[in-house]
Design an enzyme around this catalytic site. Structure first.
Site, mmCIF file in Angstrom:
data_model
loop_
_atom_site.group_PDB
_atom_site.id
_atom_site.type_symbol
_atom_site.label_atom_id
_atom_site.label_comp_id
_atom_site.label_asym_id
_atom_site.label_seq_id
_atom_site.Cartn_x
_atom_site.Cartn_y
_atom_site.Cartn_z
ATOM 1 C CB SER A 144 -0.896 0.003 1.248
ATOM 2 O OG SER A 144 -1.550 1.250 1.402
ATOM 3 C CE1 TYR A 157 -4.691 -2.974 3.989
ATOM 4 C CE2 TYR A 157 -3.660 -0.825 3.779
ATOM 5 C CZ TYR A 157 -4.147 -1.972 3.203
ATOM 6 O OH TYR A 157 -4.104 -2.136 1.836
ATOM 7 C CE LYS A 161 -1.854 -4.794 2.261
ATOM 8 N NZ LYS A 161 -1.951 -6.030 1.458
#
Length: 252
Positions: A144, A157, A161
């Site tokens: 991301s 999150y 990543k």
């Protein structure tokens, strides 16, 4: 020419669907996972078959420890029946969801879910797939833009990543002797149903994203799949251990 096969997790919609269709248009057969929407999975199978390639889908729950092994067993059993060999050429780890919550409010359950889905499942699904990945194959993991820039509410999150980016470099190093490359695609803000579809449906947020993106708009799923197909092509054989951001120049 030998027919090549890609295994893609989470390809019944969004980015994964576009990856699958781009690869199919390049002559690659597709095996993909879906979480629960059997109808959407069947629609993608028909789309892939309409461009002349074979397709099959199996369920996979990235938040379930046993699901990765079950998915790989089903995929390789299918390949054995279809081709006489369980081997394949490309692994694209795309499946995922998002949690939006400030650090002060993130629960342990939410943190563990992000870890299971975006880090642990990718690590062990890849591990279980490696014995079947052909020499000269490719692994593409999805990260991301949030590992390069920070937006409040996405810490758990983004942390996972970041771990995927480290994992990918280790894959590149350890699999080099088998001529297998490993790279990361890092999308920016994309208008899919990820994070409850806010990049698609929230006009205020879309305006903000467009204003901080050099190309002046929110990304679409169709902006990402072609890069994945390129990394699986002969033209990209010397790209290895790299993070490629596909964000239209977000926050450059």
């Amino acid at each position: 020419m030998t027919q090549k096969t890609a295994i893609i997790t989470g390809a019944s919609r969004g980015l994964g669907r576009d990856m699958a269709l781009n690869l199919a248009k390049d002559g690659v057969n597709i095996i993909f996972s879906y979480h629960s929407n059997d109808k959407k999975a069947k629609e993608v199978i028909l789309e892939i078959e309409s461009v002349g390639q074979k397709a099959m889908a199996f369920p996979f729950d990235a938040n379930n420890d046993k699901s990765a092994q079950e998915f790989i067993i089903k995929a390789t059993d299918y390949l054995e029946q279809e081709n006489g060999s369980a081997n394949f050429d490309f692994l694209i780890n795309n499946a995922g969801t998002g949690v939006f919550n400030l650090i002060s409010d993130t629960t342990e359950e939410q943190f563990n879910e992000m870890m299971n889905i975006h880090l642990k499942s990718v690590y062990f699904l890849t591990q279980k797939a490696l014995p079947y990945l052909n020499r000269g194959g490719r692994i593409i993991n999805i990260s991301s833009g949030l590992t390069r820039f920070s937006l409040p509410g996405m810490s758990a999150y983004a942390m996972m990543k970041g771990g995927i980016e480290v994992f990918t470099r280790y894959l590149a190093k350890e699999l080099g002797e088998h001529k297998i490359t490993a790279n990361v695609i890092a999308p920016g803000a994309i208008a899919t149903d990820f994070a409850e579809g806010s990049n698609r449906d929230n006009e205020e947020k879309r305006a903000i994203i467009a204003n901080i993106t050099a190309l002046g708009r929110v990304g679409e799923a169709e902006d990402v799949g072609g890069t994945v197909a390129f990394l699986c092509s002969d033209k990209a054989g010397w790209i290895n251990g790299q993070r490629i951001e596909v964000s239209g120049g977000m926050l450059v």
